[in-house]
Structures are given as structure tokens and as C-alpha cells.
Enzyme design. Structure first.
Site: not given
Length: 306
Positions: A128, A181
Site C-alpha cells: 500500500e 491519494t
């Protein structure tokens, strides 16, 4: 067992008040991955469909997560991975988390399950970090475990699973635009007013209590974000109109899914969820931006073999 095929579900992170600590697993949207044992050591990504992402293991979310788990074990063999992306990158519903969680789950299954699902989250977080720049578990935890998850802390990693009330449905409107993000984090402020923090703490506690007691009204009252949403909503075209349409049609609450651009709503019952989906859809049509819309129960299982 030398080969396995798995389903890696999408997720909704933050849930308004729980920035970086709360998430839930969606039931009917997700990626598929295939794993095969290989006589050659290491990880090789052999096929990718549905997305333009790197084949290089050290640049691929799934590859980095897979390397993290096998580096803990002294193996005489390796693995080949196929990645079939159905969750678009930058969608706000956990595309990178699905790849990362799927990678470590698939390898763990072929190894005979040396790790529990909770233990696998720490390896998935390594992958991630490739996508977001930091190791966080608000998406990978619900993707791996299913239901709702609360990341109480990271040092050591402490994840609490929370069963979803049976009538709870999620609606997700996904505009066909991308918000990275890293860009969504760039608009956040490092300091917050004390009163905002107090309000947010109360909402997090209220949401957790509402889930455990199956108090839908309390869940709705607690789905409020006074810290992150005001800063991020400007990145999403027509956000306020879509959110208000959802609330006015009976949604318990609505907000930004993860870093956006997806907008989610939680609803009690399928009928209300379908009405809310229609209202959100009609509100977003004004933008003329293509979008998908999904209605789903909360997935209680997480990533699974298919």
C-alpha cells in the site's frame, strides 16, 4: 496446491469521521488474481489486465506486498502472479489495497496458511505504501478481514473487526476521474482546532457504538466529518449536491470514499439504498462526467478463494 484464484474486494475507507482508522468491505466489486508456484525464487508478475501498472515487482503494489511476505520465509521456490484489475486506480475504493491484500492472501494460501489474516495485514501495508507513500491499513484491513475494521494503533498493529448490522447497505458513486491519494493528502492541514478534534472523537465513538448496538440512527448521527471533508470536497465535482441528494432521500450518512473521487452513502435496507442510488445518480448527471454506481451489502468475509 500449486495454483489458486482469488477475489479481492473493494473497500470504503475513513467513513467520514474515521480518517485513516476506519473502513468497510464492499460485497460485489473487486479484482481477481491468480497465483502459481514457480521453481524460480522470488516473485514474477506474468499478466496484467484492466490497468496500466508496472510489471516490475519492486514498483508494483502486489509485487512489493508479495516480496514482504516471502522475505520472512526461507523458500526454495517462488510465485507467479496474474493481476486482473476491476477496481480503477485513483477511484477511492481501495484499488491498491485490493492488490496488496490479494497478493499476501494468495501466497499465504499456497504456503498452507502460516499466517492468520490479521497477521497478513502488516505485509499488505508494505505494498500500500507504494501507492500512497505511507503504510496505512484503513483499506487493506477491511479488504483482508471483511466487515468493518478499526485500526486502533500501528505500533504494534492493533486491528478490531466489527460485524456489520444486517440491514446496512452501501451505495458508491464512482466518477470516471482520478484523484491520487498523494494529491488528496496534500490539501490536508497538519494541525486541527481542538473543538474540531473533540467533535470528531465523539463521532468515531458514536459510530463504533452504533455498529455494535445496531442503532442505525446513531450510526447516521455519527457519520460526520468536520476535519477532512471540508478540505477535500472541492476536488470532487458536484460533491455537495450528491451528498445532499443522498441524505434527503433517506441515507443515514454520506461522504467521500477514501481519498475520492468516489462518494458513498450508508443506508438501512435495500429499498432505501436503491432510492438513494437513483438520487445520487440524478444529481451527478449535471456534471456530464461518466460514472459508475454500485449498491452493495457489507462484505463479511473479505478477500477469498474462488
Amino acid at each position: 496446491m500449486n495454483e489458486i484464484k482469488i477475489f479481492c474486494p473493494a473497500t470504503i475507507a475513513n467513513l467520514n469521521c474515521g480518517f485513516d482508522v476506519l473502513g468497510l468491505c464492499i460485497d460485489n466489486i473487486g479484482d481477481e488474481m491468480i497465483f502459481r508456484k514457480s521453481p524460480q525464487k522470488g516473485i514474477k508478475i506474468t499478466k496484467i489486465t484492466g490497468a496500466d501498472i508496472p510489471y516490475e515487482t519492486d514498483k508494483n503494489v502486489a509485487g512489493v506486498a508479495a516480496l514482504a511476505i516471502i522475505e520472512n520465509l526461507d523458500l526454495e521456490y517462488g510465485f507467479e502472479i496474474e493481476i486482473h484489475k476491476k477496481i480503477k486506480a485513483g477511484s477511492g475504493i481501495g484499488s491498491s489495497a485490493a492488490s496488496a491484500a490479494g497478493a499476501v492472501y494468495g501466497i499465504n494460501e499456497l504456503l498452507g496458511k502460516p499466517y492468520t489474516k490479521k497477521e497478513l495485514v502488516q505485509f499488505a501495508m508494505k505494498g500500500e505504501a507504494v501507492a500512497s507513500g505511507s503504510e496505512h491499513a484503513d483499506n487493506v484491513a477491511p479488504c483482508m478481514l471483511g466487515g468493518f475494521t478499526l485500526v486502533r494503533g500501528y505500533n504494534p498493529l492493533d486491528i478490531i473487526q466489527i460485524e456489520s448490522p444486517s440491514e446496512l447497505y452501501a451505495v458508491v458513486l464512482h466518477p470516471q476521474i482520478e484523484i491520487k491519494t498523494s494529491d488528496a493528502r496534500a490539501v490536508l492541514k497538519p494541525m486541527i482546532p481542538l473543538q474540531s478534534a473533540i467533535t470528531q472523537w465523539g463521532n468515531v465513538g458514536g459510530l463504533i457504538a452504533g455498529l455494535y448496538t445496531k442503532d442505525y440512527e446513531l450510526i447516521g448521527r455519527s457519520l460526520r466529518d468536520v476535519i477532512v471533508e471540508p478540505l477535500r470536497k472541492g476536488l470532487i465535482p458536484n460533491f455537495d449536491n450528491v451528498k445532499n441528494a443522498a441524505l434527503n432521500t433517506g441515507a443515514l450518512g454520506a461522504g467521500i470514499s477514501g481519498a475520492g473521487p468516489s462518494i458513498f452513502a450508508l443506508c438501512k435496507g435495500e429499498t432505501i439504498a436503491r432510492n438513494v442510488a437513483n438520487a445520487m445518480q440524478n444529481a451527478y448527471l449535471e456534471t456530464k462526467i461518466p460514472f459508475d454506481i454500485h449498491i452493495s451489502k457489507v462484505n463479511p468475509q473479505g478477500v477469498k478463494t474462488i
